[in-house]
Enzyme design. Structure first.
Site, PDB file in Angstrom:
ATOM      1  N   SER A 126      96.712  72.837 150.043  1.00 28.61           N
ATOM      2  CA  SER A 126      95.577  72.323 150.126  1.00 28.61           C
ATOM      3  C   SER A 126      94.604  73.178 150.901  1.00 28.61           C
ATOM      4  O   SER A 126      94.969  74.041 151.955  1.00 28.61           O
ATOM      5  CB  SER A 126      95.692  70.997 150.820  1.00 28.61           C
ATOM      6  OG  SER A 126      94.254  70.447 151.125  1.00 28.61           O
ATOM      7  N   TYR A 151      98.336  65.342 158.129  1.00 28.14           N
ATOM      8  CA  TYR A 151      98.418  65.799 156.400  1.00 28.14           C
ATOM      9  C   TYR A 151      98.054  67.347 156.363  1.00 28.14           C
ATOM     10  O   TYR A 151      99.100  67.849 155.724  1.00 28.14           O
ATOM     11  CB  TYR A 151      97.721  64.855 155.672  1.00 28.14           C
ATOM     12  CG  TYR A 151      97.284  65.508 154.342  1.00 28.14           C
ATOM     13  CD1 TYR A 151      98.226  65.494 153.253  1.00 28.14           C
ATOM     14  CD2 TYR A 151      96.295  66.481 154.275  1.00 28.14           C
ATOM     15  CE1 TYR A 151      97.914  66.082 152.336  1.00 28.14           C
ATOM     16  CE2 TYR A 151      95.800  66.892 153.008  1.00 28.14           C
ATOM     17  CZ  TYR A 151      96.930  66.880 151.839  1.00 28.14           C
ATOM     18  OH  TYR A 151      96.812  67.383 150.776  1.00 28.14           O
ATOM     19  N   LYS A 155     100.845  70.667 155.466  1.00 27.48           N
ATOM     20  CA  LYS A 155     100.815  71.557 154.359  1.00 27.48           C
ATOM     21  C   LYS A 155     100.993  73.099 154.716  1.00 27.48           C
ATOM     22  O   LYS A 155     101.515  73.919 154.556  1.00 27.48           O
ATOM     23  CB  LYS A 155      99.316  71.546 153.680  1.00 27.48           C
ATOM     24  CG  LYS A 155      99.157  70.012 152.784  1.00 27.48           C
ATOM     25  CD  LYS A 155     100.022  69.907 151.750  1.00 27.48           C
ATOM     26  CE  LYS A 155      99.780  68.846 150.634  1.00 27.48           C
ATOM     27  NZ  LYS A 155     101.008  68.774 149.809  1.00 27.48           N
TER      28      LYS A 155
END
Ligand code: UDP
Length: 337
Positions: A126, A151, A155
């Site tokens: 991302s 989150y 990644k």
């Protein structure tokens, strides 16, 4: 002989669009998904769209015996890894669950791949890995980190794990695809994004507001240093994004080592521009009000796209109007499926 591609988390929004592209191109597709954030009938829809049915396993990818059974049953050539929790706000409330799940699935997957001598891996990363210290346009050589939520850190950490794994095993072939803001839906209207509860992301909130499911969109901040004061993002059509994965698969077939590659359009669109385009191309009102900024949001985020062009020979083709049209078609079909 056609290539067999394994898609952990492949029943979700992005995975299902990648599956549709791969099936159409003649790849054999194997999907594993625990359906925690997807519906099982996606498999039927994929068959309806492509005329071919992917193999499907309802398993938790972190369940090693279950994952091993999938690798034993299929001669897997490459893996595109989508399995992970993805709600930014929820990750702040449940960081341990996010680290456990997103890192755990990846580690188990890497171990099972190694045991089966599978070397090709494409990872759903991302733009969030660029964090707050870099400035748009983001280039892949910028340092990772400065993420604003767990989150995002999962990644960034997974990218690091994959980079280290490639140093240790020179036969590995890994591409981390850094997605910008995927929106839109397959033009068949048969697959698309299915947000759980109240959407966090802008496009599903817009489509639900236009459909009357939500009363009004809250535009988070109009005092950013941008032309109209609202946040600017690089929205990319999910079908373009899916095609980027196919291009990455052709790349990993020929190149060893680790690469990070942006998948974006390179073009910024503001929140209000998106709302206006949606309302005009679909001839439907989107009531909104200006609300305070959402914490952790950046003013501007868009991709540098040169590396994707150079290494993958890929670039996004669809317009913001296409994205708005296809998102609306999906919103109108999805409640009837
Ligand atoms: N946004 C908004 N209202 C919403 C959801 C999002 O104004 O209900 C804005 C948000 O502040 C950001 C942009 O839309 O500027 C994209 O947000 P989204 O959550 O879709 O993606 P992000 O870029 O944050 O990952």
């Amino acid at each position: 002989m056609s290539k067999t591609v394994f898609l952990p988390g492949g029943a979700g929004f992005i995975g299902s669009h990648v599956a549709a592209e791969l099936l159409t191109l003649g790849y054999d597709v194997v999907i594993a998904d625990d359906l925690s954030n997807a519906r099982g009938d996606v498999i039927d829809r994929l068959e309806q769209i492509t005329g071919r049915r992917p193999a499907f396993y309802r398993i938790d990818v972190a369940d090693r015996p279950a994952l091993t059974a999938v690798f034993d049953a299929h001669a897997i050539d490459a893996v595109i890894h989508f399995a992970g929790f993805k709600a930014v706000g929820e990750s702040v409330e449940k960081p341990v669950a996010y680290y456990r799940n997103n890192l755990g699935t990846t580690l188990t997957l890497l171990e099972v791949m190694a045991a089966h001598n599978v070397k090709e891996l494409i990872f759903s990363s991302s733009a969030t890995v660029y964090g707050v210290e870099n400035e748009a346009p983001y280039t892949e050589d910028m340092p990772r980190g400065g993420c604003t939520n767990p989150y995002g850190w999962t990644k960034a950490m997974i990218e690091q794990i994959l980079e280290d794994a490639c140093v240790a095993d020179p036969a590995l072939r890994v591409v981390c695809l850094r997605y910008f803001n995927p929106v839109g839906a397959h033009e068949s209207g048969l697959i698309g994004e299915l947000p759980n509860g109240i959407p966090n992301n802008l496009m599903p909130y817009i489509t639900q507001t236009a459909a009357g499911v939500r009363k009004e969109l809250a535009v988070f901040g109009n005092d950013y240093p941008t032309p109209d004061g609202t946040g600017v993002r690089d929205f990319i059509h999910v079908v373009d994004l899916a095609k980027g994965h196919v291009a990455a698969l052709c790349y990993t077939a020929k190149h060893t080592g680790w690469e990070a590659i942006n998948l974006g359009t390179g073009r910024g669109t503001s929140v209000l521009e998106l709302v206006d385009t949606f309302a005009s191309v679909n001839a439907v009102p989107v009531p909104y009000h200006i609300a305070p900024r959402r914490s952790g949001d950046l003013a501007v985020c868009y991709a540098a796209t040169d590396k994707a062009k150079r290494l993958l020979g890929w670039q996004a083709e669809k317009t913001v109007a296409d994205m708005c049209r296809d998102s609306w078609r999906w919103q109108q079909h999805s409640d009837k499926l």
